[in-house]
Design an enzyme around this catalytic site. Structure first.
Site, PDB file in Angstrom:
ATOM      1  N   ASN A 157       4.050  -2.160   8.735  1.00 30.02           N
ATOM      2  CA  ASN A 157       4.127  -0.803   8.188  1.00 30.02           C
ATOM      3  C   ASN A 157       5.564  -0.271   8.374  1.00 30.02           C
ATOM      4  OD1 ASN A 157       3.243   1.797   7.226  1.00 30.02           O
ATOM      5  ND2 ASN A 157       1.184   1.233   7.920  1.00 30.02           N
ATOM      6  N   THR A 158       5.787   0.997   8.112  1.00 30.02           N
ATOM      7  CA  THR A 158       7.111   1.616   8.295  1.00 30.02           C
ATOM      8  C   THR A 158       7.406   1.771   9.787  1.00 30.02           C
ATOM      9  OG1 THR A 158       6.079   3.789   8.142  1.00 30.02           O
ATOM     10  CG2 THR A 158       6.996   2.891   6.123  1.00 30.02           C
ATOM     11  N   ASN A 181       9.317   8.574   4.858  1.00 33.15           N
ATOM     12  CA  ASN A 181       8.220   9.387   4.335  1.00 33.15           C
ATOM     13  C   ASN A 181       7.307   9.842   5.464  1.00 33.15           C
ATOM     14  OD1 ASN A 181       5.166   8.415   4.003  1.00 33.15           O
ATOM     15  ND2 ASN A 181       6.467   6.592   4.204  1.00 33.15           N
ATOM     16  N   ALA A 231       0.833  -1.207   0.000  1.00 29.22           N
ATOM     17  CA  ALA A 231       0.000   0.000   0.000  1.00 29.22           C
ATOM     18  C   ALA A 231       0.867   1.257   0.000  1.00 29.22           C
ATOM     19  CB  ALA A 231      -0.887   0.001   1.244  1.00 29.22           C
ATOM     20  N   GLY A 232       0.326   2.316  -0.586  1.00 30.36           N
ATOM     21  CA  GLY A 232       0.959   3.628  -0.497  1.00 30.36           C
ATOM     22  C   GLY A 232       1.622   4.100  -1.765  1.00 30.36           C
ATOM     23  N   TYR A 256       7.545  -2.377  -1.585  1.00 33.33           N
ATOM     24  CA  TYR A 256       7.417  -0.962  -1.955  1.00 33.33           C
ATOM     25  C   TYR A 256       8.821  -0.408  -2.204  1.00 33.33           C
ATOM     26  CZ  TYR A 256       5.751   3.909  -1.857  1.00 33.33           C
ATOM     27  OH  TYR A 256       5.455   5.208  -2.187  1.00 33.33           O
ATOM     28  N   SER A 298       0.176   3.599  10.373  1.00 32.12           N
ATOM     29  CA  SER A 298       1.046   4.603   9.772  1.00 32.12           C
ATOM     30  C   SER A 298       1.489   5.585  10.844  1.00 32.12           C
ATOM     31  CB  SER A 298       0.310   5.357   8.671  1.00 32.12           C
ATOM     32  OG  SER A 298       1.024   6.541   8.367  1.00 32.12           O
ATOM     33  N   THR A 311      -3.372   3.972   0.831  1.00 31.74           N
ATOM     34  CA  THR A 311      -4.493   4.074   1.749  1.00 31.74           C
ATOM     35  C   THR A 311      -5.444   5.200   1.347  1.00 31.74           C
ATOM     36  OG1 THR A 311      -3.234   3.179   3.599  1.00 31.74           O
ATOM     37  CG2 THR A 311      -5.086   4.598   4.172  1.00 31.74           C
ATOM     38  N   ASP A 316       0.349   3.281  -4.984  1.00 27.66           N
ATOM     39  CA  ASP A 316      -0.760   3.660  -5.861  1.00 27.66           C
ATOM     40  C   ASP A 316      -1.954   4.058  -4.996  1.00 27.66           C
ATOM     41  OD1 ASP A 316      -2.306   4.164  -8.024  1.00 27.66           O
ATOM     42  OD2 ASP A 316      -2.398   2.098  -8.761  1.00 27.66           O
ATOM     43  N   LYS A 317      -1.848   5.232  -4.404  1.00 24.38           N
ATOM     44  CA  LYS A 317      -2.828   5.660  -3.397  1.00 24.38           C
ATOM     45  C   LYS A 317      -4.208   5.904  -3.995  1.00 24.38           C
ATOM     46  CE  LYS A 317       0.620   7.793  -0.348  1.00 24.38           C
ATOM     47  NZ  LYS A 317       0.407   7.120   0.922  1.00 24.38           N
ATOM     48  N   GLY A 333       1.346  11.136   4.861  1.00 28.41           N
ATOM     49  CA  GLY A 333       0.096  11.340   5.609  1.00 28.41           C
ATOM     50  C   GLY A 333      -1.178  11.076   4.815  1.00 28.41           C
ATOM     51  N   PHE A 334      -1.209   9.995   4.055  1.00 27.27           N
ATOM     52  CA  PHE A 334      -2.419   9.565   3.324  1.00 27.27           C
ATOM     53  C   PHE A 334      -3.014  10.615   2.392  1.00 27.27           C
ATOM     54  CE2 PHE A 334      -3.782   6.881   7.294  1.00 27.27           C
ATOM     55  CZ  PHE A 334      -2.752   5.991   7.067  1.00 27.27           C
ATOM     56  N   LYS A 387      -3.354  -4.042   9.327  1.00 26.67           N
ATOM     57  CA  LYS A 387      -1.917  -3.812   9.117  1.00 26.67           C
ATOM     58  C   LYS A 387      -1.309  -3.220  10.376  1.00 26.67           C
ATOM     59  CE  LYS A 387       1.419  -1.876   5.855  1.00 26.67           C
ATOM     60  NZ  LYS A 387       1.557  -1.282   4.518  1.00 26.67           N
ATOM     61  N   ASN A 446       2.294   8.587  10.310  1.00 26.17           N
ATOM     62  CA  ASN A 446       2.176   9.956   9.801  1.00 26.17           C
ATOM     63  C   ASN A 446       0.801  10.590   9.955  1.00 26.17           C
ATOM     64  OD1 ASN A 446       4.894   9.873   8.892  1.00 26.17           O
ATOM     65  ND2 ASN A 446       4.201   8.569   7.208  1.00 26.17           N
ATOM     66  N   THR A 447      -0.105   9.904  10.627  1.00 29.22           N
ATOM     67  CA  THR A 447      -1.403  10.488  10.956  1.00 29.22           C
ATOM     68  C   THR A 447      -1.493  10.501  12.471  1.00 29.22           C
ATOM     69  OG1 THR A 447      -2.469   9.768   8.911  1.00 29.22           O
ATOM     70  CG2 THR A 447      -3.913  10.165  10.791  1.00 29.22           C
TER      71      THR A 447
HETATM   72  C1  FMN Z   1       6.305   6.632   0.446  1.00 28.51           C
HETATM   73  C2  FMN Z   1       5.558   5.574   1.182  1.00 28.51           C
HETATM   74  C3  FMN Z   1       4.185   5.685   1.369  1.00 28.51           C
HETATM   75  C4  FMN Z   1       3.484   4.698   2.060  1.00 28.51           C
HETATM   76  N1  FMN Z   1       2.136   4.808   2.209  1.00 28.51           N
HETATM   77  C5  FMN Z   1       1.443   3.824   2.830  1.00 28.51           C
HETATM   78  C6  FMN Z   1       0.036   3.878   2.926  1.00 28.51           C
HETATM   79  O1  FMN Z   1      -0.620   4.794   2.437  1.00 28.51           O
HETATM   80  N2  FMN Z   1      -0.598   2.862   3.579  1.00 28.51           N
HETATM   81  C7  FMN Z   1       0.076   1.792   4.115  1.00 28.51           C
HETATM   82  O2  FMN Z   1      -0.550   0.905   4.690  1.00 28.51           O
HETATM   83  N3  FMN Z   1       1.413   1.708   4.014  1.00 28.51           N
HETATM   84  C8  FMN Z   1       2.104   2.690   3.386  1.00 28.51           C
HETATM   85  N4  FMN Z   1       3.458   2.588   3.274  1.00 28.51           N
HETATM   86  C9  FMN Z   1       4.151   1.432   3.884  1.00 28.51           C
HETATM   87  C10 FMN Z   1       4.390   0.304   2.901  1.00 28.51           C
HETATM   88  O3  FMN Z   1       3.176  -0.216   2.415  1.00 28.51           O
HETATM   89  C11 FMN Z   1       5.192  -0.820   3.597  1.00 28.51           C
HETATM   90  O4  FMN Z   1       4.426  -1.349   4.661  1.00 28.51           O
HETATM   91  C12 FMN Z   1       6.519  -0.348   4.136  1.00 28.51           C
HETATM   92  O5  FMN Z   1       7.107   0.630   3.310  1.00 28.51           O
HETATM   93  C13 FMN Z   1       7.514  -1.479   4.308  1.00 28.51           C
HETATM   94  O6  FMN Z   1       7.761  -2.129   3.090  1.00 28.51           O
HETATM   95  P1  FMN Z   1       9.031  -1.790   2.153  1.00 28.51           P
HETATM   96  O7  FMN Z   1      10.252  -1.890   3.024  1.00 28.51           O
HETATM   97  O8  FMN Z   1       8.991  -2.818   1.057  1.00 28.51           O
HETATM   98  O9  FMN Z   1       8.832  -0.420   1.633  1.00 28.51           O
HETATM   99  C14 FMN Z   1       4.181   3.564   2.583  1.00 28.51           C
HETATM  100  C15 FMN Z   1       5.562   3.457   2.373  1.00 28.51           C
HETATM  101  C16 FMN Z   1       6.251   4.427   1.695  1.00 28.51           C
HETATM  102  C17 FMN Z   1       7.738   4.262   1.487  1.00 28.51           C
END
Ligand code: FMN
Length: 364
Positions: free
Chosen positions: A238-239, A96, A47-48, A313, A165, A71, A50-51, A99-100, A209, A167-168
């Site tokens: 998540n991050t 990052n 996720a994130g 991602y 997340s 998201t 292709d928002k 913030g959705f 998640k 960021n919210t």
């Molecule tokens: C720029 C960015 C935006 C993200 N936006 C979302 C999001 O909107 N919703 C979500 O559940 N995770 C979001 N994530 C988290 C990723 O889906 C993933 O859980 C996280 O980056 C760990 O995977 P990766 O190490 O392969 O990036 C985002 C990550 C990045 C880097």
């Protein structure tokens, strides 16, 4: 840049056809069945990226076995003030604090409805809390998530409730059992009620998640809540808000400031969380592993500790558009080398394959 580069792929059927022919997984050994769905490969888009569901058909044509879109939130909203996205090349990582930003759940659902039939792989949709909605009173948050769920349920093969997340404001506080419980109950009631239209009244698998920063006991607690509420599974992770073990100099990290760290430095923790989630939730629920996956080896490790599916991602950003195909090919190669007939055999490891073979040949 990735989204811009994929525009022609998204909009030109002939290009998707050619690309998909070369990149889409077509080997039955890679097929994963979970949550009542069939995935052509275990490697999905996290996720994130292709928002707004702008490139779902293009990502599928690149060979992803599923796409998690969003998201999305009930209310359309913009990003946090820039700069909000940073590369840490020395660490193969990103930070990052977007913030959705999204066009709103209902708007995005319409786009998905129009393109759905040509995506060709299961579509997950991630729903989050609108920024303007405060955590108290909780009923307001439940209404906000419910509105997103209702908007997307008929165009989603599965829905992921994002409460992790960083960021919210206050979002991650929702992982506390006393908040997660009413949220899971409210959404699971919606999910099993059956929708209208395309879903034909079918129940929609609902997953949660979670963050990698939860203490182990907190992971157990939220997994127990998910299980109790009858959720279909867990997406981990998540991050992270942690900044440990980075090659990027401390002053650079400090200057970047708040946000979620993703990519290679997250892998070890994400792996440990997936292992713990699988042990706690049991064999039947779906576990999706995400965090620092950038190769066949990392994907296979994640599958071997209990993930049914994996997502990428940051690895996609650093390794490029052929990563899903490269991981899929790598898994098939490992099956050949280890004599595993299926992905399941490969994941259970060489000893299992050897044992299985001896069982078949040794008379009892
Ligand atoms: C720029 C960015 C935006 C993200 N936006 C979302 C999001 O909107 N919703 C979500 O559940 N995770 C979001 N994530 C988290 C990723 O889906 C993933 O859980 C996280 O980056 C760990 O995977 P990766 O190490 O392969 O990036 C985002 C990550 C990045 C880097």
């Amino acid at each position: 840049m990735a989204m811009a580069a994929l525009a022609p792929v998204e909009h030109l059927g002939a290009l998707r056809y050619v690309l998909g022919g070369a990149l889409r997984p077509a080997d039955p050994r890679l097929v994963v069945r979970t949550m009542g769905l069939e995935f052509p490969s275990p490697i999905g888009l996290a996720a994130g990226l292709d928002k707004n569901a702008d490139r779902a058909r293009a990502f599928a044509a690149l060979g992803f076995g599923h796409v998690e879109l969003g998201t999305v939130t009930a209310q359309a909203q913009g990003p946090n003030p820039p700069p909000n996205l940073f590369r840490l090349p020395a660490d193969r990582a990103l930070i990052n604090r977007l913030g959705f930003p999204n066009e709103g759940a209902a708007h995005v659902a319409k786009r998905i409805a129009a393109r759905r039939s040509r995506v060709g792989v299961p579509i997950g949709i991630s729903i989050g809390k609108s920024r303007s909605v405060a955590l108290e009173p909780l009923e307001g948050v439940l209404d906000d998530y419910r509105a997103s769920f209702r908007a997307v349920r008929d165009v989603a093969d599965f829905v992921v409730v994002n409460i992790s997340s960083p960021n919210t404001k206050d979002l991650r506080a929702m992982q506390a059992a006393e908040v997660a419980r009413p949220l899971f109950d409210a959404l699971q009631t919606e999910a099993t009620r059956g929708g209208s239209g395309e879903s034909g009244g079918k129940a929609v698998p609902l997953l949660v998640k979670i963050a990698p920063d939860l203490a182990d006991e907190a992971i157990d607690a939220i997994v127990d809540e998910a299980k109790r509420a009858g959720l279909a599974g867990v997406v981990a992770t998540n991050t992270t808000i942690a900044r440990t073990g980075l090659a990027t100099p401390g002053d650079v990290i400090e200057k970047i400031g708040a946000g979620g760290l993703s990519g290679k430095p997250l892998f070890a923790r994400a792996l440990a969380v997936v292992k713990r989630v699988r042990a706690r939730i049991g064999p039947d629920a779906c576990v999706i592993g995400v965090g620092g996956i950038d190769s066949t080896e990392t994907a296979l490790s994640m599958l071997r500790v209990g993930a049914d599916l994996v997502q990428v991602y940051t690895g996609f950003i650093y390794e490029g558009p052929f990563l899903p195909r490269s991981i899929a090919r790598g898994l098939l190669h490992r099956m050949d080398v280890e004599g595993a007939a299926t992905l399941h055999d490969l994941v259970r490891g060489p000893s299992h394959v050897a044992n299985g073979a001896s069982h078949a040949t040794v008379p009892t």
